[in-house]
Design an enzyme around this catalytic site. Sequence first.
Site, PDB file in Angstrom:
ATOM      1  N   THR B  43       0.781  -1.231   0.061  1.00 34.60           N
ATOM      2  CA  THR B  43       0.028  -0.027  -0.050  1.00 34.60           C
ATOM      3  C   THR B  43       0.812   1.036  -0.007  1.00 34.60           C
ATOM      4  OG1 THR B  43      -1.491  -1.085   1.493  1.00 34.60           O
ATOM      5  CG2 THR B  43      -1.640   1.225   1.310  1.00 34.60           C
ATOM      6  N   ASP B  59      -4.063   4.703  -1.827  1.00 35.01           N
ATOM      7  CA  ASP B  59      -4.081   4.153  -3.097  1.00 35.01           C
ATOM      8  C   ASP B  59      -5.405   3.053  -2.692  1.00 35.01           C
ATOM      9  OD1 ASP B  59      -2.439   1.245  -3.590  1.00 35.01           O
ATOM     10  OD2 ASP B  59      -2.496   2.199  -1.685  1.00 35.01           O
ATOM     11  N   ARG B  61      -5.276  -0.323  -4.347  1.00 32.43           N
ATOM     12  CA  ARG B  61      -4.837  -1.864  -4.660  1.00 32.43           C
ATOM     13  C   ARG B  61      -4.865  -2.655  -3.501  1.00 32.43           C
ATOM     14  NH1 ARG B  61       0.105  -2.760  -8.767  1.00 32.43           N
ATOM     15  NH2 ARG B  61      -1.404  -2.278 -10.196  1.00 32.43           N
ATOM     16  N   LYS B  75      -9.497   1.774   1.436  1.00 28.83           N
ATOM     17  CA  LYS B  75      -8.324   1.674   2.763  1.00 28.83           C
ATOM     18  C   LYS B  75      -8.384   2.696   3.658  1.00 28.83           C
ATOM     19  CE  LYS B  75      -5.007  -0.368  -0.317  1.00 28.83           C
ATOM     20  NZ  LYS B  75      -3.826  -0.584  -1.023  1.00 28.83           N
ATOM     21  N   GLY B  89      -0.895  -3.219   5.415  1.00 26.23           N
ATOM     22  CA  GLY B  89      -0.619  -4.485   6.023  1.00 26.23           C
ATOM     23  C   GLY B  89      -1.704  -5.586   5.635  1.00 26.23           C
ATOM     24  N   SER B 171       4.077  -0.123   1.742  1.00 25.22           N
ATOM     25  CA  SER B 171       5.102  -0.465   0.689  1.00 25.22           C
ATOM     26  C   SER B 171       5.636   0.645  -0.070  1.00 25.22           C
ATOM     27  CB  SER B 171       4.902  -1.700  -0.130  1.00 25.22           C
ATOM     28  OG  SER B 171       3.845  -1.402  -0.886  1.00 25.22           O
ATOM     29  N   ASP B 208       5.622   2.089  -7.029  1.00 29.00           N
ATOM     30  CA  ASP B 208       5.674   0.923  -6.253  1.00 29.00           C
ATOM     31  C   ASP B 208       4.988   0.033  -6.888  1.00 29.00           C
ATOM     32  OD1 ASP B 208       4.031   0.044  -2.889  1.00 29.00           O
ATOM     33  OD2 ASP B 208       5.934  -0.765  -3.864  1.00 29.00           O
ATOM     34  N   SER B 211       1.274  -0.671  -4.896  1.00 32.04           N
ATOM     35  CA  SER B 211       0.352   0.241  -4.824  1.00 32.04           C
ATOM     36  C   SER B 211      -0.161   0.358  -6.183  1.00 32.04           C
ATOM     37  CB  SER B 211       0.733   1.432  -4.188  1.00 32.04           C
ATOM     38  OG  SER B 211       1.419   1.238  -3.040  1.00 32.04           O
TER      39      SER B 211
END
Lengths: 328, 284
Positions: B43, B59, B61, B75, B89, B171, B208, B211
């Site tokens: 994330t 984000d 995903r 999220k 997480g 991440s 990243d 994400s």
Amino acid sequence: FPLPHWSRTRTTSGEPGGEREREREGERRRWTRRQAAMIPQSSLPSHIASGPHVSPFTNSNAGLQADHRSEDIHVPANAASVPFAVAPSTEHAEVNLGEPRKHTTSPYVTGNSVLAIKYKEGVLMACDMLGAYGSTKRYKSVQRVFKVNETTIVGASGEISDFQYISNLLEELTTQDFCYDDGCTLSPKEIHAYLCRVLYNRRNKMDPLWNSLVVAGVDTAGESFIGSVGMLGTSYTDSHVATSFGNYLSRPLFREFQRDDMSLEEAIALMQEALRVLFYRDKTSINKFILAKVSGGEGVAISKPFALDTKWDLKAFVNPSKHAVGSW
Amino acid sequence: AQTMEERAMATERPHGFDFDLCNRNAWLEKQGLKQLKPWSTGTTIAGVVFKDGVVLGADTRSTAGETVADKNCEKIHYIAPNIYCCGAGTAADTENVTGMISSQLELHKFRTGRESRVVTALTLLKSHLFRYQGYVSAALVLGGFDCKGPHLFTVFPHGSTDSLPFCTMGSGSLNAMAVYEQSYKEDMTKEEAMELTKRAIRAGIFNDLGSGSNVDLCVITADGVEYMRNMDMPNPRTFTAVPAPFKVGSTTVLKHKVLPLEQSVTITTTEEEEQGGGESMDTS
């Protein structure tokens, strides 16, 4: 800031230089006889041309007491005396010639990120001047950018000793180029290709040079070039490159703001912002940087070390647990 | 027959850490059961305090290993009318932990008769996560506005917390943090803070792999909450699943033959049907 002078005949335990010189001569003659049939006389630097990898810093094993306090030369007397080295294989006697094959299993003195971007007239490279020994900030004046010739600079992150070895190889290459005296100088693209082959071959011998290199420059035709080579031999070219932590912290900024037609001032401003973020968020970094630029007309220029302004007195940092006792 | 006390003692759960399920999982793994990979929100979540409030961004995903499990998940979780929480997480952990604390806060609100405070949510979250010693893999960015002003906290899976003017987790946190460190100013306006957070989440989305997809924003001020779901969609679907129909005349017609149906089908009607709109099904 010139590179620290690296002496090849450095003794570690007071052994007379003459004796070692004679031994090395003898060994060199032995290699030539053995390898002459296999490898034709080439104009590659000696350490590559003589077949299996031989580090220029090895001495004869016999009777040499290893000085474990010296991080620069690490010649184990026997496998057991060095904690981290893989035991040298004694089966391949004809390759070994009594010398240990060193496997770099972990880097010791390391440099962190190197950043490079293209701008209108050429390329700009920046890095800090830290040689970290684990988490200690040990050497604070390490220049991790090496000027190869008037068209190219090479920056390295990772193991500093391997970078010094690579600098020696590049110096040999440049000297040979000079001796040819044919009016051509090595272009950045050629140096990048050369380093790709060196690193990839070392990786294939399971003895990598623990570096992420950035090759940047402007060739005689005026075309800018930035390329990167990793310790596994992975290589690519792009308009902007970052190694190590810069991959996460600087690459987003470059992707958003870097353009090939930036002016020098804009490029320096962008680079300084990226360096500042690195200093804020990378643990092993110091506030002492150098900038190196290669531009079409003016060749290579490496700046003096400078520091950046940083802001640590945000209001919210003053008493963070004011409303949350037990937090920080 | 047991006495009341004995029965109570028998059903009383032991205090402290309870790791029975961990033992069970270890035993199952030894028996050969392949551990199910938890759905993780690899994330980018971020938050920033501006002059009059807090902006939270995330984000959308959700990944299960190397596959994208949900292309447009939410999220930013509701905790209280004035408190929202982004979670990174393991998705199950973040959703359930925030749901639990939200319920506890609502009961607490009825008990006290006051608007919830962000530090209450913070303390409930960190106590719960610390009890589970990091096994509840929830990394949270908690933001809200209460009687003491705007607050922004990060909560780590092991239970530690930070009170910060801007923070990122997940991440893609380093990518988003680069944008924050470059452009954060104190006492920003709401528009500046929203633009900054949107840029930070975009840095995570495009740099990243964990994400991606869209940007959600949530602005919390004294006036209330503005929850902007999918406020920026920088990854539109540019292909069509069903191809557009072909134009008439795209293919050359070689032969043209029309068979009127009356020639092949004989339509008969019986007398019953003529009389009474008869049954189509023979039920005799």
